[in-house]
Design an enzyme around this catalytic site. Structure first.
Site, PDB file in Angstrom:
ATOM      1  N   TYR A 144      30.695 -53.708 -25.412  1.00 33.31           N
ATOM      2  CA  TYR A 144      29.503 -54.077 -24.647  1.00 33.31           C
ATOM      3  C   TYR A 144      29.152 -52.930 -23.708  1.00 33.31           C
ATOM      4  O   TYR A 144      30.024 -52.380 -23.038  1.00 33.31           O
ATOM      5  CB  TYR A 144      29.782 -55.343 -23.823  1.00 33.31           C
ATOM      6  CG  TYR A 144      28.625 -55.785 -22.951  1.00 33.31           C
ATOM      7  CD1 TYR A 144      27.447 -56.260 -23.523  1.00 33.31           C
ATOM      8  CD2 TYR A 144      28.716 -55.753 -21.565  1.00 33.31           C
ATOM      9  CE1 TYR A 144      26.383 -56.675 -22.731  1.00 33.31           C
ATOM     10  CE2 TYR A 144      27.654 -56.182 -20.762  1.00 33.31           C
ATOM     11  CZ  TYR A 144      26.498 -56.631 -21.348  1.00 33.31           C
ATOM     12  OH  TYR A 144      25.454 -57.050 -20.549  1.00 33.31           O
ATOM     13  N   ASP A 239      32.280 -45.156 -21.973  1.00 34.20           N
ATOM     14  CA  ASP A 239      31.750 -46.166 -21.062  1.00 34.20           C
ATOM     15  C   ASP A 239      32.933 -46.731 -20.281  1.00 34.20           C
ATOM     16  O   ASP A 239      33.664 -47.592 -20.752  1.00 34.20           O
ATOM     17  CB  ASP A 239      31.011 -47.260 -21.838  1.00 34.20           C
ATOM     18  CG  ASP A 239      30.441 -48.328 -20.907  1.00 34.20           C
ATOM     19  OD1 ASP A 239      30.677 -48.233 -19.685  1.00 34.20           O
ATOM     20  OD2 ASP A 239      29.767 -49.240 -21.402  1.00 34.20           O
ATOM     21  N   LYS A 267      30.986 -51.317 -11.631  1.00 40.10           N
ATOM     22  CA  LYS A 267      32.001 -52.242 -11.125  1.00 40.10           C
ATOM     23  C   LYS A 267      32.783 -51.687  -9.934  1.00 40.10           C
ATOM     24  O   LYS A 267      32.286 -51.726  -8.822  1.00 40.10           O
ATOM     25  CB  LYS A 267      32.883 -52.705 -12.288  1.00 40.10           C
ATOM     26  CG  LYS A 267      32.016 -53.420 -13.344  1.00 40.10           C
ATOM     27  CD  LYS A 267      32.717 -54.212 -14.407  1.00 40.10           C
ATOM     28  CE  LYS A 267      31.682 -55.067 -15.147  1.00 40.10           C
ATOM     29  NZ  LYS A 267      31.529 -54.806 -16.549  1.00 40.10           N
TER      30      LYS A 267
HETATM   31  C1  LIG Z   1      30.122 -54.656 -17.214  1.00 43.25           C
HETATM   32  C2  LIG Z   1      29.913 -53.594 -18.204  1.00 43.25           C
HETATM   33  C3  LIG Z   1      28.658 -52.983 -18.402  1.00 43.25           C
HETATM   34  C4  LIG Z   1      27.404 -53.499 -17.730  1.00 43.25           C
HETATM   35  O1  LIG Z   1      27.427 -53.382 -16.367  1.00 43.25           O
HETATM   36  P1  LIG Z   1      26.423 -54.289 -15.478  1.00 43.25           P
HETATM   37  O2  LIG Z   1      26.664 -53.837 -14.091  1.00 43.25           O
HETATM   38  O3  LIG Z   1      26.812 -55.714 -15.755  1.00 43.25           O
HETATM   39  O4  LIG Z   1      25.041 -53.998 -15.956  1.00 43.25           O
HETATM   40  C5  LIG Z   1      28.581 -51.909 -19.254  1.00 43.25           C
HETATM   41  N1  LIG Z   1      29.656 -51.447 -19.907  1.00 43.25           N
HETATM   42  C6  LIG Z   1      30.870 -52.010 -19.751  1.00 43.25           C
HETATM   43  C7  LIG Z   1      32.041 -51.434 -20.475  1.00 43.25           C
HETATM   44  C8  LIG Z   1      31.032 -53.106 -18.919  1.00 43.25           C
HETATM   45  O5  LIG Z   1      32.240 -53.679 -18.811  1.00 43.25           O
END
Ligand SMILES: *Cc1c(COP(=O)(O)O)cnc(C)c1O
Length: 428
Positions: A144, A239, A267
């Site tokens: 994701y 990511d 995060k």
């Molecule tokens: C949480 C997450 C996102 C998205 O971040 P948001 O702040 O919710 O838009 C993208 N990539 C990874 C790996 C994530 O865990």
């Protein structure tokens, strides 16, 4: 468990907010229940509106690595608030956090702050496309990367749980440039790269997959991606929105010793406030507006409150021994839960990288989306509800990661393991 006030609030919310929540997984749909409304939190404990207390393994889905309401962070944000919440002009705090991120993350020579992980990945991909002059991107099934149109293709957790891997509203034309490979399969990557010669701008990957449960990279997987990207002129994007500052101070790239060209963060670097960031090689980052032509902007980017929370968080993480202590606690809880399951005659497949862990409800190895999706989600839902009754707040889906924070004590972990033992006995 009394959940009268939560139920009442959920009824109200459903009239005002689609599904009653501002992000789908919060609705508890995949465990067949209604969500709890949270009133407050402290350390590793969260309290709902009916004053029930829970040991929290969600940690706001990752950011709360030092626990809730850490006094240093509260003080830093209060100080920043008194100076002014937002100016839309450069501030010194942005330089301080940028420098900390650059020092910490091996691949990052320059960094741009945004307001969410979604924005970070979306912008990183635009920049990779602008830099290479290529249109296609390659992602992995079950990974994701936020909810941008081109990325809502086989996107794990939320999307997977609701059975809409391709969301309505995403034109096929927008998704057609997204190629999808199998996680941990270099063969699937090589085939796609060979069939799309000189047209792939970037490979984007969660170096530790955390949005299909926790799936660590197999030996050689990240190294193999690095080699393919170097040979083919493809930008490798890690990511690390979840794994950054989580699996080690320098993220998964430091832990595994593989350096991508670009990295996305979120995060933890916001300490619970809305922050994302993307960074990488100077040569690539200089193509970004206003030094280059690839456009990207944000009214609240580099927001002073968010920067101050990020700086305060990273200052705590930098303290000697922080990650060793967290590793030890996380090992105890993940192993304890797996052992409880085994003793109850319900063996699970347990995975963990640092303070990210997952109990997959399956006896077979989980290494990609196909094997993750084969889990017994009904049994998971029972376990989830049982744990909630026991005062343990897990993520309400099989396909999410559990997070341990520095605020979890050994007593909390003991309680969690005992609770898990009782729950597993009930579901066999
Ligand atoms: C949480 C997450 C996102 C998205 O971040 P948001 O702040 O919710 O838009 C993208 N990539 C990874 C790996 C994530 O865990």
């Amino acid at each position: 468990m009394n959940n009268k006030r939560s139920s009442l609030l959920f009824q109200q919310a459903k009239n005002l907010i689609p599904g009653g929540v501002n992000s789908p997984v919060r609705a508890f749909k995949s465990v067949g229940s209604d969500p709890l409304f949270i009133k407050k939190a402290s350390g590793c404990t969260i309290y709902d509106e009916d004053d029930n207390a829970f040991i929290d393994y969600v940690g706001s889905w990752g950011p709360m690595i030092v626990g809730h309401c850490h006094p240093d962070i509260v003080a830093a944000v209060n100080r920043a608030m008194e100076d002014g919440a937002s100016f839309g002009a450069p501030t010194e705090r942005e330089i301080i956090l940028a420098e900390m991120v650059i020092d910490a993350v091996p691949s990052i020579e320059m960094v741009r702050m945004v307001s969410s992980g979604t924005e970070a990945t979306m912008s990183a991909i635009r920049l990779a496309r602008g830099y290479t002059g290529r249109d296609n991107i390659l992602k992995f099934s079950g990974c994701y990367h936020g909810h941008a149109d081109a990325l809502l293709v086989k996107a794990g957790s939320g999307a997977a749980t609701f059975g809409v891997p391709d969301s309505p509203g995403v034109p096929a034309d927008f998704a057609k440039h997204t190629l999808t490979a199998e996680y941990n399969s270099l063969e699937s990557v090589k085939t796609l790269v060979a069939n799309n010669k000189d047209s792939i701008a970037c490979i984007i990957v969660e170096p530790v997959a955390g949005n299909m449960g926790t799936v660590p990279p197999c030996e050689g997987f990240l190294e193999g991606l690095r080699e393919i990207c170097t040979n083919e002129g493809i930008v490798l994007i890690f990511d690390e929105v979840m794994s950054g500052f989580r699996v080690s101070y320098g993220g998964a790239q430091e832990l595994y010793g593989v350096t991508p060209d670009m990295t996305t963060l979120g995060k933890i670097i916001g300490g619970g406030l809305p922050v994302g960031a993307f960074g990488g090689k100077r040569e690539i980052m200089e193509k970004l507006s206003p030094s280059g032509g690839v456009y990207q902007a944000g009214t609240l980017s580099g927001n002073p409150l968010a920067m101050s929370a990020g700086i305060a968080t990273l200052n705590i993480l930098k303290q000697p021994g922080f990650y060793q202590a967290l590793e030890e606690k996380s090992r105890l809880v993940a192993e304890g839960i797996a052992k409880s399951a085994k003793q109850a005659g319900y063996p699970i497949y347990s995975t963990r990288v640092g303070s990210m862990f997952c109990a997959f409800f399956t006896k077979s190895e989980v290494r990609d989306w196909t094997s993750a999706a084969a889990c017994d989600t009904k049994a998971f839902a029972k376990y989830f509800m049982g744990m909630l009754d026991e005062g343990v707040y897990l993520a309400p889906s099989q396909f999410e990661t559990a997070f341990v924070s520095a605020a979890h004590t050994e007593a909390d972990i003991e309680r969690t393991i005992t609770a898990a033992a009782r729950c597993f006995k009930q579901i066999v």
